[in-house]
Design a protein around this motif. Structure first.
Motif, PDB file in Angstrom:
ATOM      1  N   ASP A  99      21.567   1.613  15.261  1.00 55.11           N
ATOM      2  CA  ASP A  99      22.257   2.440  14.271  1.00 55.11           C
ATOM      3  C   ASP A  99      23.391   1.662  13.613  1.00 55.11           C
ATOM      4  O   ASP A  99      23.593   1.739  12.391  1.00 55.11           O
ATOM      5  CB  ASP A  99      22.807   3.699  14.946  1.00 55.11           C
ATOM      6  N   ASP A 135      22.031  -0.870  11.140  1.00 49.70           N
ATOM      7  CA  ASP A 135      21.622  -0.226   9.886  1.00 49.70           C
ATOM      8  C   ASP A 135      22.815   0.026   8.963  1.00 49.70           C
ATOM      9  O   ASP A 135      22.662   0.073   7.742  1.00 49.70           O
ATOM     10  CB  ASP A 135      20.922   1.103  10.180  1.00 49.70           C
ATOM     11  N   ARG A 136      23.994   0.194   9.550  1.00 48.32           N
ATOM     12  CA  ARG A 136      25.202   0.473   8.756  1.00 48.32           C
ATOM     13  C   ARG A 136      25.993  -0.792   8.420  1.00 48.32           C
ATOM     14  O   ARG A 136      26.993  -0.720   7.710  1.00 48.32           O
ATOM     15  CB  ARG A 136      26.106   1.454   9.511  1.00 48.32           C
ATOM     16  N   ASP A 186      27.347  -4.119   6.836  1.00 50.36           N
ATOM     17  CA  ASP A 186      27.417  -4.796   5.534  1.00 50.36           C
ATOM     18  C   ASP A 186      28.008  -6.190   5.778  1.00 50.36           C
ATOM     19  O   ASP A 186      29.220  -6.373   5.736  1.00 50.36           O
ATOM     20  CB  ASP A 186      28.299  -3.994   4.574  1.00 50.36           C
ATOM     21  N   VAL A 227      31.151   6.726  11.441  1.00 51.98           N
ATOM     22  CA  VAL A 227      30.017   6.982  10.549  1.00 51.98           C
ATOM     23  C   VAL A 227      30.225   6.167   9.282  1.00 51.98           C
ATOM     24  O   VAL A 227      31.330   5.726   8.987  1.00 51.98           O
ATOM     25  CB  VAL A 227      29.889   8.477  10.200  1.00 51.98           C
ATOM     26  N   GLY A 228      29.164   5.932   8.550  1.00 52.17           N
ATOM     27  CA  GLY A 228      29.278   5.210   7.295  1.00 52.17           C
ATOM     28  C   GLY A 228      29.173   3.708   7.466  1.00 52.17           C
ATOM     29  O   GLY A 228      29.042   3.184   8.579  1.00 52.17           O
ATOM     30  N   PRO A 229      29.220   2.975   6.350  1.00 53.26           N
ATOM     31  CA  PRO A 229      29.038   1.521   6.376  1.00 53.26           C
ATOM     32  C   PRO A 229      30.143   0.811   7.150  1.00 53.26           C
ATOM     33  O   PRO A 229      31.293   1.230   7.161  1.00 53.26           O
ATOM     34  CB  PRO A 229      29.081   1.129   4.889  1.00 53.26           C
TER      35      PRO A 229
END
Length: 835
Positions: A277, A280-281, A283, A355-357
């Motif tokens: 997970d 996937d986030r 960057d 949560v989030g990038p």
């Protein structure tokens, strides 16, 4: 009520499994029900009395706001009780106006088939609900309905009945009104605990200011959602009550219960879901971004959290015959892979719970300097370190990097004296090869068993290990903010160190000779230990450690780490993040910014009286750094950074004498400072430079001194003209630092203590009017072996330095815009004066 964001701490959700791993708090909403039957007059009278009492109490609360803490829109919080079957009415408690809206902040179930809804009411809206109740009591909504036979039937019902009849009662909200977690976890009176403070959007800065005034610790990490920001704070319920009474910031409170132990309790497959997970986030940054260069036992390129930020070419070993992977589980325990995760992400607990990038702006380089079997010859570690760094620089010569060395030599026989290894680090940082370097080095850990009763006095007797006595290195000790033991296996255990205090295994320089540098320079999170009540010994507890990457990814992706190794990786990470923002900064400046941003915690300053300032510095350094403070100024802070050079010595009459000193005329808003008069302000100054080492046991004669040169800073006194000040300084240059003048009091550390090593910092505090006249900082060279040993032909060479100065004013005084307006169009004057 707006949709609530995912609960990142109190409620865990296993990615990809559809399986909840925690509790889910009550959520308002649903289909609603009929208006409960009420005696209109009696109900209106009861609510009128309750709301009148609330308004009176709220007005009293506003009038009593502490001017030092008060911030934001004046107002108060009201807690309404509604029957559980009327919970869908909580939305109607809000008043969404452009100016001074009434905001619903929390809704939670009660034990008696009721729900509690808390709203923030601006002072200008204090009578809003009384008006609703008065209309309910005195006015009707009349409706006409045409019947099939053509007749008209009138019906009426009290105005605002749907809302008012649904309200059981109201009271002024207290800290517990905001608490939405399990009731049994609420701390007893006076007990400090870690909380999640859910803040109303746009109020974080006000909250942190108030918390700072109340000595409430706030972690730098913040989770941001559409309507809430979530920060972690260490406070008593009473502390939070004061913030609630004086600001408009808090919307909800929960206990901070996310610990590494939660993730370590998962099996390998579940851990991999969390790791996937995060990937996937992720960057990741570009391949040429600044890096942490880790000198350790290697790393694990195949780890899904390491591979995206490590090029295969950047994974090397000192010995070309060695494997570059982190293979030795028995000897080194996967140490290099553990520090890789910390250097890239910090403590993974917070990252995984978010949560989030996740944007990472720096990369990893790994050069293996520990063999998989056996050990290197300690006498060779200086050469091994130099060659390892060279390998990284050859592969990526233009990449900015922060070097992380979390390996120390056992034994305390050096006690501050330079070793061959520490001297090599000083030479590498100085950069006679024209490549100055930023090196972060661990202070070392106490290896023997830890007895809780001996803490922290024993730490003061355990000296920092080699090579952490290096003058030019950023020496890193460890402190901790971890105190929550959630694992029931350790029922009855307590955290050994208090929040904000020294990590139990961290070494210090308290026992060093006073002439050696003040080490460590700073402290970062190194975790805590649990105390076994049966034995009184400290022991490892996952909940009190830092979550990071594990070497054997086939088994699981996560493990825990800590102590000064983890702290050093965090320091290197901060250096790399500064370079990612400002890649052209000098290594001297990066080191200076980290130290300049550091502050002592209340736990640290609480020892003053038991220990003096020298003891405080030799235990904790300058305190805990902050990335936010290092790379930017707050509204009331203005930081000036100067990178410059001077020639410390020249030849005159066949002798080496002092050559130049530098005068930096500071751009203060003089008129504004004079207007502020007696307002207390602070000026913080940090001077960072590198010396060329000259090690060896040849006594303390000047000709054989260790440092090539020294630099000192002096602030012009308010009652001395610049030309008079310079004449005094130049007459004393080269022999000793300027003596302390009667008018130059107000320093936190003082010149007699701060002028050790090659990193000097201090804080002056006084009136704004006094500061208005202190508009010059002078950089003065002092003696060293360059001056005394002419045969080495160093006289005439220039040396670099970084000078950092920050003005800080009391809350409510905006110096930022005024100083910025003056600094932007002109560079602060720098005057080189030959002596």
């Amino acid at each position: 009520m707006a949709d609530e964001p995912a609960r990142p701490h109190s409620h865990f959700y296993l990615p990809g499994s559809g399986k909840s791993l925690g509790y889910t708090a009550y959520s308002a909403g649903g289909g609603g029900s009929a208006v409960p039957p009420r005696d209109r007059a009696a109900h209106a009278a009861q609510l009128t009395k309750a709301l009148t009492d609330v308004v009176v109490a709220g007005e009293t609360l506003i009038a009593a706001r502490d001017p030092l803490v008060a911030a934001g829109t004046p107002g108060f919080y009201i807690e309404f009780q509604l029957p559980a079957d009327q919970a869908d009415m909580v939305d109607k408690l809000e008043r969404k106006t452009k100016n001074f809206p009434i905001e619903l902040v929390t809704v939670q179930p009660m034990d008696n088939d009721f729900v509690a809804a808390t709203v923030f009411v601006p002072e200008s809206q204090r009578n809003y609900y009384l008006g609703k109740v008065q209309a309910y009591q005195a006015e009707d909504n009349v409706r006409e309905k045409v019947q099939p036979d053509g007749s008209v039937v009138q019906t009426s019902k009290p105005k605002n009945e749907r809302l008012v009849a649904s309200i059981e009662t109201a009271r002024l909200a207290v800290a517990r009104s905001f608490y939405t977690d399990s009731a049994e976890l609420f701390p007893v009176a006076g007990a400090a605990a870690w909380w999640e403070a859910w803040l109303r959007k746009g109020t974080r800065e006000r909250f942190e200011t108030a918390a700072g005034i109340l000595n409430v610790a706030v972690r730098e990490t913040c989770l941001e959602f559409a309507e809430r920001d979530v920060v972690i704070v260490h406070a008593t319920a009473e502390d939070l009550g004061r913030i609630i009474a004086n600001t408009d910031t808090i919307a909800e409170l929960r206990m901070a219960r996310d610990t590494p132990g939660f993730f370590m309790g998962l099996d390998g497959g579940e851990q991999h879901l969390w790791s996937a997970d995060l990937v996937d986030r992720l960057d990741p940054c570009e391949a040429d971004a600044p890096a942490v260069c880790l000198l350790d036992s290697g790393t694990t390129l195949g780890h899904q959290l390491i591979g995206p930020l490590l090029n295969a070419a950047d994974q090397q070993a000192y010995d070309a015959g060695w494997a570059v992977e982190d293979l030795s589980a028995l000897v080194h325990g996967g140490h290099g892979t553990q520090l890789s995760g910390i250097a890239l992400y910090g403590d993974l607990t917070d990252i995984l719970a978010s949560v989030g990038p996740i944007t990472v702006k720096h990369r990893l380089e790994s050069v293996k300097i520990l063999p998989d079997h056996g050990a290197n010859d300690p006498d060779l570690y200086g050469a091994i370190t130099a060659q390892a760094i060279s390998r990284a620089e050859i592969v990526a010569p233009n990449r900015p990097r922060a070097i992380c060395l979390a390996i120390t030599s056992p034994g305390d026989h050096w006690r501050g004296r330079p070793s061959s290894w520490s001297a090599q680090l000083d030479a590498l940082a100085f950069g006679r090869d024209e490549i100055p370097r930023i090196l972060t080095v661990a202070a070392g850990n106490i290896r023997e068993p830890i007895v809780a009763a001996d803490y922290p006095s024993r730490n003061d007797l355990m000296p920092i290990e080699s090579p952490a006595q290096a003058w030019n290195a950023l020496t890193v000790g460890a402190f901790t903010e971890k105190s929550v033991i959630a694992d029931t296996t350790y029922a009855g255990w307590n955290a050994l160190a208090g929040v904000g205090d020294l990590t139990p295994r961290s070494r210090t320089s308290v026992s060093w000779h006073r002439d050696w540098p003040l080490k460590p320079d700073i402290v970062f999170e190194g975790g805590n230990m649990g105390v076994d009540p049966a034995s009184g010994f400290g022991d490892h507890v996952d909940d009190l450690a830092l979550l990071t990457t594990y070497r054997n990814i086939a088994e699981r992706p996560f493990t825990t780490t800590g102590d000064t190794s983890a702290a050093t990786a965090l320091a290197a990470r901060m250096a790399a993040r500064i370079l990612a923002e400002r890649p052209t900064l000098w290594p001297e400046t990066v080191r200076g910014l980290i130290v300049h941003s550091a502050e002592w915690t209340p736990a640290m300053t609480g020892y003053l009286g038991e220990i003096n300032k020298a003891g405080l510095l030799r235990r904790y350094g300058f305190g805990v750094p902050s990335l936010a403070r290092a790379i930017g100024s707050l509204d009331n802070d203005v930081t000036m950074v100067v990178e410059d050079s001077l020639s410390p010595f020249k030849i005159a009459n066949s002798k080496a004498v002092t050559d130049e000193l530098m005068v930096h005329e500071l751009v203060w808003p003089r008129e504004r400072l004079l207007e502020l008069g007696g307002t207390v302000v602070q000026l913080r100054i940090t001077l960072s430079y590198f010396v060329e080492p000259n090690p060896g046991e040849r006594g303390q004669s000047r000709r054989h001194s260790y440092a090539s040169h020294g630099l000192r800073f002096a602030l012009k006194p308010a009652d001395e003209k610049l030309d008079t000040f310079l004449r005094r300084i130049t007459s004393e240059a080269g022999t000793r630092p300027p003596p302390r003048q009667g008018s130059d009091a107000g320093w936190t550390i003082g010149p007699q203590l701060r002028h050790r090593g090659s990193l000097h910092g201090d804080i002056w505090e006084g009136t704004a009017a006094d500061l208005a006249e202190r508009n010059s900082i002078v950089i003065v060279p002092t003696g060293g072996w360059w001056r005394e040993n002419l045969a080495q032909e160093r006289v005439g060479e220039r040396v670099r330095y970084s000078l950092i100065a920050t003005i800080r004013a009391a809350e409510g005084v905006d110096l930022y815009s005024e100083i910025s307006a003056q600094i932007v169009p002109q560079v602060p004057t720098e005057i080189a004066i030959e002596i």
